[in-house]
Each structure stands twice: as structure tokens, then as C-alpha cells.
Design a protein around this motif. Structure first.
Motif: not given
Length: 126
Positions: A1-4, A13-21, A23-24
């Protein structure tokens, strides 16, 4: 899995991005530029999402330090910013960002597509 790596001072905003990304990608979050630079030295990310308006050291300075560091200079960096005036995208791309995504993130597909496109442009696959 790639690290972002996400460099963002706003907890929501951190929580939102964590939720969106989450699983990927493997997402590491940093609240400020210095914390992020210290973290990159220990765990090099595959891609960085970088807020522009950070306290103490803004995103432009963080980007300059990334590009000057031989270990992480090749990591693609996407500006993640509320700066969305005409010409802002071009300004950030010209300053060395690989891509540009505006906040607030209203369409998660735009963020995901931008990340995937950036990986492809850099020859990193998905």
C-alpha cells in the motif's frame, strides 16, 4: 500500500482526508511543517499532500526544504489549499508542486483522481 503524508494543521481536515483515503493508502498525518520534515526523514512517503497555510513554516517553505533534500526531493507533492483565486493553481505548479487540489474537499473523487494521476505522471503506478 502506498504511503501518503498529509501535512495539515486543521484537525477536521486531517480526519476527512484520513477517512477518504484510509482504505486506499497508508496515510500519515502531520500538524505542521517541521513535524512533517522530521517524519519524512524517518519514513519516506510516496506522495505528500501539503497545506499552504501552515503556522510557523508555510507550505511553500516546506516544499523548498523537500526539494532541497536529496532523500525526499523526488517525492511528488500536491498543494492542498483554500487558496483558490484565479492564477493560484498555475502559481503553485510553477513553484514546484506537482498538482493542486482546493479545500474544502467537496468531491472526494477529485482528490483521489489527482493522487492517481500524479502517481501515473511520476511512473509510480497506483
Amino acid at each position: 500500500m502506498k504511503k501518503i503524508a498529509l501535512v495539515e494543521d486543521n484537525a477536521d481536515n486531517r480526519l476527512l482526508v484520513q477517512v477518504v483515503l484510509g482504505d486506499l493508502f497508508d496515510v500519515a498525518s502531520y500538524e505542521n511543517g517541521q513535524e512533517a520534515l522530521d517524519g519524512f526523514a524517518k519514513d519516506k512517503p510516496d506522495l505528500i499532500l501539503l497545506d499552504i497555510s501552515l503556522p510557523k513554516m508555510d507550505g511553500n517553505e516546506v516544499l523548498r526544504r523537500i526539494r532541497a533534500n536529496d532523500v525526499i526531493c523526488d517525492v511528488p507533492v500536491i498543494a492542498l489549499t483554500a487558496h483558490a483565486m484565479a492564477g493560484d493553481r498555475e502559481k503553485y505548479i510553477e513553484s514546484g508542486f506537482d498538482e493542486y487540489v482546493t479545500k474544502p474537499i467537496l468531491d472526494e473523487d477529485v482528490l483521489i483522481a489527482t493522487i492517481q494521476r500524479t502517481f501515473k505522471q511520476r511512473g509510480c503506478g497506483e
